[in-house]
Write an enzyme that holds these catalytic residues in place. Structure first.
Site, PDB file in Angstrom:
ATOM      1  N   LYS A 175      11.864   4.233 -10.986  1.00 12.92           N
ATOM      2  CA  LYS A 175      11.717   3.695  -9.627  1.00 12.92           C
ATOM      3  C   LYS A 175      10.705   2.548  -9.641  1.00 12.92           C
ATOM      4  O   LYS A 175       9.503   2.757  -9.778  1.00 12.92           O
ATOM      5  CB  LYS A 175      11.206   4.766  -8.651  1.00 12.92           C
ATOM      6  N   GLU A 250      -2.160   5.409 -14.518  1.00 13.46           N
ATOM      7  CA  GLU A 250      -2.920   4.168 -14.752  1.00 13.46           C
ATOM      8  C   GLU A 250      -3.200   3.581 -13.379  1.00 13.46           C
ATOM      9  O   GLU A 250      -2.284   3.116 -12.707  1.00 13.46           O
ATOM     10  CB  GLU A 250      -2.096   3.178 -15.589  1.00 13.46           C
ATOM     11  N   CYS A 284      -4.811  -5.201 -12.258  1.00 13.63           N
ATOM     12  CA  CYS A 284      -5.712  -4.047 -12.322  1.00 13.63           C
ATOM     13  C   CYS A 284      -6.943  -4.393 -13.144  1.00 13.63           C
ATOM     14  O   CYS A 284      -8.002  -3.821 -12.961  1.00 13.63           O
ATOM     15  CB  CYS A 284      -4.983  -2.857 -12.921  1.00 13.63           C
ATOM     16  N   GLU A 385     -11.977  -1.808  -5.062  1.00 18.77           N
ATOM     17  CA  GLU A 385     -10.950  -2.743  -5.520  1.00 18.77           C
ATOM     18  C   GLU A 385     -10.439  -3.563  -4.332  1.00 18.77           C
ATOM     19  O   GLU A 385     -10.170  -3.015  -3.266  1.00 18.77           O
ATOM     20  CB  GLU A 385      -9.786  -1.968  -6.138  1.00 18.77           C
TER      21      GLU A 385
HETATM   22  P1  NAP Z   1       0.947   1.620  -5.066  1.00 22.17           P
HETATM   23  O1  NAP Z   1       1.048   1.339  -3.635  1.00 22.17           O
HETATM   24  O2  NAP Z   1       0.215   2.838  -5.498  1.00 22.17           O
HETATM   25  O3  NAP Z   1       2.456   1.643  -5.607  1.00 22.17           O
HETATM   26  C1  NAP Z   1       2.795   1.804  -6.952  1.00 22.17           C
HETATM   27  C2  NAP Z   1       4.167   2.418  -7.075  1.00 22.17           C
HETATM   28  O4  NAP Z   1       4.136   3.724  -6.511  1.00 22.17           O
HETATM   29  C3  NAP Z   1       5.257   1.666  -6.323  1.00 22.17           C
HETATM   30  O5  NAP Z   1       6.475   1.793  -7.010  1.00 22.17           O
HETATM   31  C4  NAP Z   1       5.309   2.420  -5.004  1.00 22.17           C
HETATM   32  O6  NAP Z   1       6.538   2.293  -4.329  1.00 22.17           O
HETATM   33  C5  NAP Z   1       5.117   3.830  -5.491  1.00 22.17           C
HETATM   34  N1  NAP Z   1       4.614   4.763  -4.478  1.00 22.17           N
HETATM   35  C6  NAP Z   1       3.972   4.469  -3.322  1.00 22.17           C
HETATM   36  N2  NAP Z   1       3.683   5.612  -2.654  1.00 22.17           N
HETATM   37  C7  NAP Z   1       4.165   6.634  -3.411  1.00 22.17           C
HETATM   38  C8  NAP Z   1       4.170   8.042  -3.275  1.00 22.17           C
HETATM   39  N3  NAP Z   1       3.618   8.641  -2.217  1.00 22.17           N
HETATM   40  N4  NAP Z   1       4.740   8.790  -4.247  1.00 22.17           N
HETATM   41  C9  NAP Z   1       5.282   8.213  -5.340  1.00 22.17           C
HETATM   42  N5  NAP Z   1       5.312   6.869  -5.522  1.00 22.17           N
HETATM   43  C10 NAP Z   1       4.752   6.094  -4.576  1.00 22.17           C
HETATM   44  O7  NAP Z   1       0.279   0.410  -5.851  1.00 22.17           O
HETATM   45  P2  NAP Z   1       0.648  -1.132  -5.762  1.00 22.17           P
HETATM   46  O8  NAP Z   1       0.070  -1.688  -4.521  1.00 22.17           O
HETATM   47  O9  NAP Z   1       2.087  -1.326  -6.021  1.00 22.17           O
HETATM   48  O10 NAP Z   1      -0.128  -1.697  -7.039  1.00 22.17           O
HETATM   49  C11 NAP Z   1      -1.456  -2.052  -6.988  1.00 22.17           C
HETATM   50  C12 NAP Z   1      -2.328  -0.973  -7.595  1.00 22.17           C
HETATM   51  O11 NAP Z   1      -1.870  -0.686  -8.915  1.00 22.17           O
HETATM   52  C13 NAP Z   1      -3.750  -1.425  -7.756  1.00 22.17           C
HETATM   53  O12 NAP Z   1      -4.613  -0.384  -7.394  1.00 22.17           O
HETATM   54  C14 NAP Z   1      -3.853  -1.737  -9.240  1.00 22.17           C
HETATM   55  O13 NAP Z   1      -5.158  -1.676  -9.760  1.00 22.17           O
HETATM   56  C15 NAP Z   1      -2.961  -0.708  -9.819  1.00 22.17           C
HETATM   57  N6  NAP Z   1      -2.523  -1.099 -11.165  1.00 22.17           N
HETATM   58  C16 NAP Z   1      -3.041  -0.429 -12.226  1.00 22.17           C
HETATM   59  C17 NAP Z   1      -2.688  -0.789 -13.513  1.00 22.17           C
HETATM   60  C18 NAP Z   1      -3.243  -0.037 -14.700  1.00 22.17           C
HETATM   61  O14 NAP Z   1      -2.627  -0.097 -15.759  1.00 22.17           O
HETATM   62  N7  NAP Z   1      -4.354   0.661 -14.569  1.00 22.17           N
HETATM   63  C19 NAP Z   1      -1.788  -1.843 -13.717  1.00 22.17           C
HETATM   64  C20 NAP Z   1      -1.289  -2.514 -12.601  1.00 22.17           C
HETATM   65  C21 NAP Z   1      -1.651  -2.127 -11.330  1.00 22.17           C
HETATM   66  P3  NAP Z   1       6.725   1.157  -3.189  1.00 22.17           P
HETATM   67  O15 NAP Z   1       6.577  -0.144  -3.855  1.00 22.17           O
HETATM   68  O16 NAP Z   1       8.110   1.424  -2.722  1.00 22.17           O
HETATM   69  O17 NAP Z   1       5.681   1.407  -2.157  1.00 22.17           O
END
Ligand code: NAP
Length: 497
Positions: A175, A250, A284, A385
């Site tokens: 997904k 992550e 990130c 963040e």
């Molecule tokens: P996010 O809102 O947590 O979403 C990440 C993924 O999870 C998306 O596919 C999202 O779907 C899905 N998701 C959202 N709510 C969910 C739930 N309740 N249950 C299961 N899946 C769910 O994060 P983002 O805004 O896309 O990404 C930014 C964050 O990612 C930042 O905090 C960044 O630091 C972190 N990040 C970390 C790394 C690492 O390797 N440490 C790398 C890149 C990014 P939808 O898109 O459909 O909402």
């Protein structure tokens, strides 16, 4: 008319069972609809898991070197389409072409690394404590992997997860983020073209709450790999814990670049401009804090402002653009909110601080690269963040204080120190609480064959990338082969011959 895209289940492109769809738009020009995608639900996840479960029984028996051969072909196909994929990625999530090319290259590197790992996946042979007995431990596939990914590295991050999962003999339900469904579709098209058997990779588009949660809760999914925010990661860990699913998380970061008094300041400037404003700060590992030694504070700040003024903000597809838009309206509002939080707490905007509108910026989610000064370690802009082009600058007077300030956050992903002093460098390597420490380079720059991940609330101890990721996607089977012809009791019959 916008193109219609589909899910990929059991080797076939299909609509969501409900028939519902969502739109994908260009963040540099919100009026441009790039495509419509299935807005899937639990029913679609059920179908995908059913296909993946059936395929697992066949795929796990395919020799790992052959599984690797398919991934080598995937790498070749990605290489041939690198520029086209990069352009489509820039259109859908905004970062500049130079960076989306790098994102695709990371996927290619990961494909070739995983392909060769198909001929390794080493186990251990270990001497037995009993005579005429052979001991070994070998890697086994686990089952169906649920893969949930963010939008900021829409090719690299899915490949970090999917390729090792596949080469280890698992099947996948994937997904992707709702902001980057097109790049995910290209990846799955390429896997299919390379000859991945039906049911081995399944793609289900849709929202996190519906599709993501259905994956995490599904009883027939054995492991979940998630990259995204810490808040969603915690929810996933809690839910998956109920069925003892293996989970790799992550999560967020609040990374700092330290510049000591003896640093090469030109080098440190190049580092912070790239680390803080590359990908519009939406990495990130982005440099979200700059920690300056007091002796070079004023000089470095004036260099920094001069450098930031040269950054061109605009459409990432246009030649000469350094900083693209934020990925969506909500993300720009978060950035604006944090600038306000910072100034309310007593920080000062040294440069930027506002959204960009009018002209080429009118239709997209653009924001000025922003520098906040007079920031103290206790402020929210120094600890939380932001995920945007905002850099909080802090002043310190010693290496110990620099490291203490760097550690003053709940996250622990990346870190950096610029210095010529070997003592400072090794102190930083030892004492900074982060999964990654760079010396004389910025907080960003992961290489596909090195472990990647963080400590504290950045994750739950697993690592992606390199050799370490194969630990997550395989289970150890311990094997004892006794050819003595008699009962030998471990710990009891230990006299030897
Ligand atoms: P996010 O809102 O947590 O979403 C990440 C993924 O999870 C998306 O596919 C999202 O779907 C899905 N998701 C959202 N709510 C969910 C739930 N309740 N249950 C299961 N899946 C769910 O994060 P983002 O805004 O896309 O990404 C930014 C964050 O990612 C930042 O905090 C960044 O630091 C972190 N990040 C970390 C790394 C690492 O390797 N440490 C790398 C890149 C990014 P939808 O898109 O459909 O909402």
């Amino acid at each position: 008319m916008a193109k219609t895209f589909q899910n990929f289940i059991n080797g076939t492109w299909v609509n969501a069972k409900s028939g519902k769809t969502f739109e994908n738009r260009n963040p540099a020009n919100w009026a441009e609809v790039l495509g419509t995608f299935p807005s899937s639900s639990k029913d679609d996840v059920d179908e995908a898991v059913k296909a993946a479960r059936a395929a697992f029984e066949r795929w796990r028996l395919v020799p790992a070197p052959h599984r690797g051969d398919i991934l080598r072909k995937v790498g070749d196909l990605m290489t041939a389409r690198k520029d086209e994929i990069a352009r489509r990625m820039t259109r859908e999530m905004g970062k500049v072409l130079l960076e989306t090319r790098g994102d695709v290259q990371e996927g290619i590197d990961t494909a070739y690394y995983a392909a060769t790992e198909g001929r390794r996946l080493f186990g251990h042979t270990v001497p037995s404590e009993l005579p005429n007995k052979f001991n070994m431990a070998m890697r086994m596939p686990i089952g169906v992997a649920g893969i949930i990914t963010p939008w900021n590295f829409p090719m690299a991050i899915p490949t970090w997860k999917i390729f090792p999962a596949l080469v280890c003999g698992n099947t996948v339900v994937f997904k992707p983020a709702s902001d980057t469904p097109e790049t995910a579709t290209i990846l799955v098209e390429i896997l299919a073209e390379a000859g991945i058997p039906e049911g081995v990779i399944n793609l289900v588009h849709g929202g996190g709450g519906a599709v993501g949660m259905a994956i995490v809760e599904h009883p027939d999914i054995d492991l979940v790999s998630f990259t995204g925010s810490t808040s969603v990661g915690k929810k996933i860990a809690e839910l998956a814990g109920k069925s003892l699913k293996r989970v790799s998380l992550e999560l967020g970061g609040k990374n700092a670049q330290i510049v000591m008094e003896d640093a090469n300041l030109d080098l440190a400037l190049d580092g912070v401009l790239w680390g803080a404003f590359g990908t519009t700060g939406q990495r990130c590992t982005a440099t979200s804090r700059l920690i300056l030694h007091e002796n070079i504070y004023d000089k470095f700040l004036s260099m920094l402002v001069a450098g930031v003024k040269k950054l061109r903000v605009g459409d990432g597809l246009k030649e000469g653009t350094h900083v693209g838009p934020l990925v969506n309206e909500g993300q720009r509002e978060v950035v604006e909110e944090y600038v306000k939080i910072g100034t309310d707490e007593g920080a000062t905007v040294l440069h930027g601080g506002k959204r960009l509108s009018g002209g080429e910026h009118e239709k997209g989610w653009f924001h000025e690269p922003t520098i906040l000064v007079n920031v103290t370690p206790d402020m929210r802009v120094a600890r939380e963040e932001i995920f945007g082009p905002v850099l909080s600058v802090l002043k310190v007077s010693s290496v110990e204080q620099a490291i203490e300030v760097s550690n003053n956050t709940k996250y622990g992903l990346s870190s950096s120190m610029y210095t010529q002093n070997i003592g400072y460098a090794y102190t930083a390597i030892r004492d900074i609480k982060a999964g990654i420490t760079y010396i004389n380079s910025p907080t960003i720059g992961a290489e596909a064959h090195m472990p990647f991940g963080g400590v504290k609330e950045t994750g739950n101890g697993h690592r992606e990338g390199g050799w370490t990721v194969f630990e997550f996607y395989s289970e150890w089977k311990t094997v004892y082969i006794d050819y003595s012809g008699k009962l030998q009791r471990a710990q009891i019959d230990t006299e030897g011959t």
